[in-house]
Design a protein around this motif. Sequence first.
Motif, PDB file in Angstrom:
ATOM      1  N   ALA A  80       0.787  -1.235   0.000  1.00 42.28           N
ATOM      2  CA  ALA A  80       0.000   0.000   0.000  1.00 42.28           C
ATOM      3  C   ALA A  80       0.821   1.289   0.000  1.00 42.28           C
ATOM      4  CB  ALA A  80      -0.983  -0.006   1.169  1.00 42.28           C
ATOM      5  N   PRO A  81       1.873   1.425   0.827  1.00 43.98           N
ATOM      6  CA  PRO A  81       2.620   2.694   0.795  1.00 43.98           C
ATOM      7  C   PRO A  81       3.207   2.988  -0.591  1.00 43.98           C
ATOM      8  CG  PRO A  81       3.246   1.435   2.739  1.00 43.98           C
ATOM      9  CD  PRO A  81       2.390   0.540   1.877  1.00 43.98           C
ATOM     10  N   GLU A  82       3.698   1.966  -1.264  1.00 41.43           N
ATOM     11  CA  GLU A  82       4.270   2.151  -2.592  1.00 41.43           C
ATOM     12  C   GLU A  82       3.197   2.473  -3.631  1.00 41.43           C
ATOM     13  OE1 GLU A  82       7.540   2.319  -3.240  1.00 41.43           O
ATOM     14  OE2 GLU A  82       7.845   2.043  -1.091  1.00 41.43           O
ATOM     15  N   LYS A  83       1.971   2.094  -3.349  1.00 43.44           N
ATOM     16  CA  LYS A  83       0.848   2.380  -4.245  1.00 43.44           C
ATOM     17  C   LYS A  83       0.210   3.735  -3.951  1.00 43.44           C
ATOM     18  CE  LYS A  83       0.778  -1.633  -6.343  1.00 43.44           C
ATOM     19  NZ  LYS A  83       1.027  -1.784  -7.742  1.00 43.44           N
ATOM     20  N   GLY A  84       0.728   4.428  -2.927  1.00 42.59           N
ATOM     21  CA  GLY A  84       0.223   5.755  -2.600  1.00 42.59           C
ATOM     22  C   GLY A  84      -0.949   5.767  -1.637  1.00 42.59           C
ATOM     23  N   LEU A  85      -1.144   4.684  -0.882  1.00 39.96           N
ATOM     24  CA  LEU A  85      -2.239   4.622   0.081  1.00 39.96           C
ATOM     25  C   LEU A  85      -1.739   4.884   1.495  1.00 39.96           C
ATOM     26  CD1 LEU A  85      -4.056   1.419  -1.175  1.00 39.96           C
ATOM     27  CD2 LEU A  85      -4.829   3.775  -1.415  1.00 39.96           C
ATOM     28  N   ALA A  86      -2.494   5.652   2.235  1.00 42.00           N
ATOM     29  CA  ALA A  86      -2.187   5.908   3.638  1.00 42.00           C
ATOM     30  C   ALA A  86      -2.748   4.770   4.497  1.00 42.00           C
ATOM     31  CB  ALA A  86      -2.790   7.234   4.077  1.00 42.00           C
ATOM     32  N   ARG A  87      -2.241   4.674   5.699  1.00 39.83           N
ATOM     33  CA  ARG A  87      -2.706   3.641   6.631  1.00 39.83           C
ATOM     34  C   ARG A  87      -4.214   3.748   6.866  1.00 39.83           C
ATOM     35  NH1 ARG A  87      -3.048   1.928  12.031  1.00 39.83           N
ATOM     36  NH2 ARG A  87      -1.832   0.049  12.443  1.00 39.83           N
ATOM     37  N   GLU A  88      -4.729   4.978   6.957  1.00 40.35           N
ATOM     38  CA  GLU A  88      -6.160   5.161   7.211  1.00 40.35           C
ATOM     39  C   GLU A  88      -7.025   4.833   5.992  1.00 40.35           C
ATOM     40  OE1 GLU A  88      -4.395   9.346   6.549  1.00 40.35           O
ATOM     41  OE2 GLU A  88      -3.809   7.570   7.658  1.00 40.35           O
ATOM     42  N   ALA A  89      -6.419   4.512   4.863  1.00 42.11           N
ATOM     43  CA  ALA A  89      -7.170   4.143   3.663  1.00 42.11           C
ATOM     44  C   ALA A  89      -7.405   2.631   3.586  1.00 42.11           C
ATOM     45  CB  ALA A  89      -6.440   4.618   2.415  1.00 42.11           C
ATOM     46  N   CYS A  90      -7.161   1.917   4.657  1.00 42.99           N
ATOM     47  CA  CYS A  90      -7.375   0.470   4.672  1.00 42.99           C
ATOM     48  C   CYS A  90      -8.788   0.152   4.184  1.00 42.99           C
ATOM     49  CB  CYS A  90      -7.177  -0.084   6.084  1.00 42.99           C
ATOM     50  SG  CYS A  90      -7.491  -1.858   6.200  1.00 42.99           S
ATOM     51  N   PRO A  91      -8.918  -0.753   3.208  1.00 40.58           N
ATOM     52  CA  PRO A  91     -10.226  -1.043   2.625  1.00 40.58           C
ATOM     53  C   PRO A  91     -11.080  -2.034   3.409  1.00 40.58           C
ATOM     54  CG  PRO A  91      -8.562  -2.295   1.482  1.00 40.58           C
ATOM     55  CD  PRO A  91      -7.847  -1.426   2.479  1.00 40.58           C
ATOM     56  N   TYR A  92     -10.552  -2.587   4.475  1.00 37.78           N
ATOM     57  CA  TYR A  92     -11.291  -3.595   5.235  1.00 37.78           C
ATOM     58  C   TYR A  92     -11.998  -2.974   6.438  1.00 37.78           C
ATOM     59  CZ  TYR A  92      -8.660  -6.898   2.429  1.00 37.78           C
ATOM     60  OH  TYR A  92      -8.130  -7.599   1.380  1.00 37.78           O
ATOM     61  N   GLU A 126     -13.490  -2.280  10.150  1.00 41.28           N
ATOM     62  CA  GLU A 126     -12.939  -2.383  11.501  1.00 41.28           C
ATOM     63  C   GLU A 126     -13.440  -3.646  12.175  1.00 41.28           C
ATOM     64  OE1 GLU A 126     -12.702   0.934  14.132  1.00 41.28           O
ATOM     65  OE2 GLU A 126     -12.832   2.341  12.441  1.00 41.28           O
ATOM     66  N   GLY A 127     -12.572  -4.252  12.965  1.00 41.65           N
ATOM     67  CA  GLY A 127     -12.943  -5.445  13.702  1.00 41.65           C
ATOM     68  C   GLY A 127     -12.771  -6.743  12.927  1.00 41.65           C
ATOM     69  N   THR A 128     -12.276  -6.665  11.685  1.00 38.42           N
ATOM     70  CA  THR A 128     -12.091  -7.894  10.900  1.00 38.42           C
ATOM     71  C   THR A 128     -10.628  -8.325  10.936  1.00 38.42           C
ATOM     72  OG1 THR A 128     -11.682  -6.689   8.833  1.00 38.42           O
ATOM     73  CG2 THR A 128     -13.976  -7.299   9.318  1.00 38.42           C
ATOM     74  N   GLU A 129     -10.430  -9.620  10.765  1.00 43.33           N
ATOM     75  CA  GLU A 129      -9.073 -10.157  10.719  1.00 43.33           C
ATOM     76  C   GLU A 129      -8.322  -9.600   9.512  1.00 43.33           C
ATOM     77  OE1 GLU A 129      -6.681 -14.366  10.262  1.00 43.33           O
ATOM     78  OE2 GLU A 129      -8.792 -14.419  10.823  1.00 43.33           O
ATOM     79  N   ALA A 130      -9.024  -9.440   8.397  1.00 42.65           N
ATOM     80  CA  ALA A 130      -8.383  -8.908   7.193  1.00 42.65           C
ATOM     81  C   ALA A 130      -7.823  -7.504   7.451  1.00 42.65           C
ATOM     82  CB  ALA A 130      -9.371  -8.881   6.030  1.00 42.65           C
ATOM     83  N   ARG A 131      -8.561  -6.688   8.185  1.00 46.67           N
ATOM     84  CA  ARG A 131      -8.073  -5.331   8.509  1.00 46.67           C
ATOM     85  C   ARG A 131      -6.810  -5.404   9.343  1.00 46.67           C
ATOM     86  NH1 ARG A 131      -9.990  -0.139   8.493  1.00 46.67           N
ATOM     87  NH2 ARG A 131      -9.091   1.255  10.036  1.00 46.67           N
ATOM     88  N   GLU A 132      -6.801  -6.264  10.342  1.00 51.28           N
ATOM     89  CA  GLU A 132      -5.621  -6.407  11.200  1.00 51.28           C
ATOM     90  C   GLU A 132      -4.413  -6.855  10.382  1.00 51.28           C
ATOM     91  OE1 GLU A 132      -5.440  -5.331  14.308  1.00 51.28           O
ATOM     92  OE2 GLU A 132      -7.504  -4.679  13.979  1.00 51.28           O
ATOM     93  N   ARG A 133      -4.629  -7.780   9.442  1.00 52.98           N
ATOM     94  CA  ARG A 133      -3.533  -8.270   8.587  1.00 52.98           C
ATOM     95  C   ARG A 133      -3.044  -7.171   7.647  1.00 52.98           C
ATOM     96  NH1 ARG A 133      -1.830 -12.878   7.934  1.00 52.98           N
ATOM     97  NH2 ARG A 133      -1.859 -12.937   5.655  1.00 52.98           N
ATOM     98  N   TRP A 134      -3.980  -6.392   7.083  1.00 49.05           N
ATOM     99  CA  TRP A 134      -3.609  -5.307   6.172  1.00 49.05           C
ATOM    100  C   TRP A 134      -2.769  -4.270   6.920  1.00 49.05           C
ATOM    101  CZ3 TRP A 134      -3.801  -0.123   5.162  1.00 49.05           C
ATOM    102  CH2 TRP A 134      -3.711   0.291   3.831  1.00 49.05           C
ATOM    103  N   LEU A 135      -3.228  -3.875   8.102  1.00 49.72           N
ATOM    104  CA  LEU A 135      -2.505  -2.885   8.897  1.00 49.72           C
ATOM    105  C   LEU A 135      -1.130  -3.398   9.312  1.00 49.72           C
ATOM    106  CD1 LEU A 135      -5.425  -1.512  11.086  1.00 49.72           C
ATOM    107  CD2 LEU A 135      -4.350  -0.395   9.107  1.00 49.72           C
ATOM    108  N   ALA A 136      -1.041  -4.680   9.652  1.00 54.09           N
ATOM    109  CA  ALA A 136       0.253  -5.269  10.012  1.00 54.09           C
ATOM    110  C   ALA A 136       1.202  -5.237   8.817  1.00 54.09           C
ATOM    111  CB  ALA A 136       0.065  -6.695  10.517  1.00 54.09           C
ATOM    112  N   GLY A 137       0.689  -5.514   7.635  1.00 55.26           N
ATOM    113  CA  GLY A 137       1.508  -5.449   6.428  1.00 55.26           C
ATOM    114  C   GLY A 137       1.975  -4.034   6.148  1.00 55.26           C
TER     115      GLY A 137
END
Length: 64
Positions: free
Chosen positions: A17-29, A31-42
């Motif tokens: 995501a950072p290389e694609k120009g996305l900010a951390r707050e632009a996570c597409p998943y 809140e409260g989902t495992e996918a969101r936690e994994r995306w943020l960890a990445g």
Amino acid sequence: MQSPPDNLDAHALGRAAPEKGLAREACPYAEGTEARERWLAGYDAAVAEGAEPVTGGLKREPGR
């Protein structure tokens, strides 16, 4: 914004995501989902390894 399909690797998407120009707050998943936690960890892993974090959602190209 629609969430990406669940069969994608959320951690890898967050890591790219950072290389694609996305900010951390632009996570597409949602809140409260495992996918969101994994995306943020990445995302955090990419930044920890030297990727430049983006602020404000999406990085804007100069002149746009």
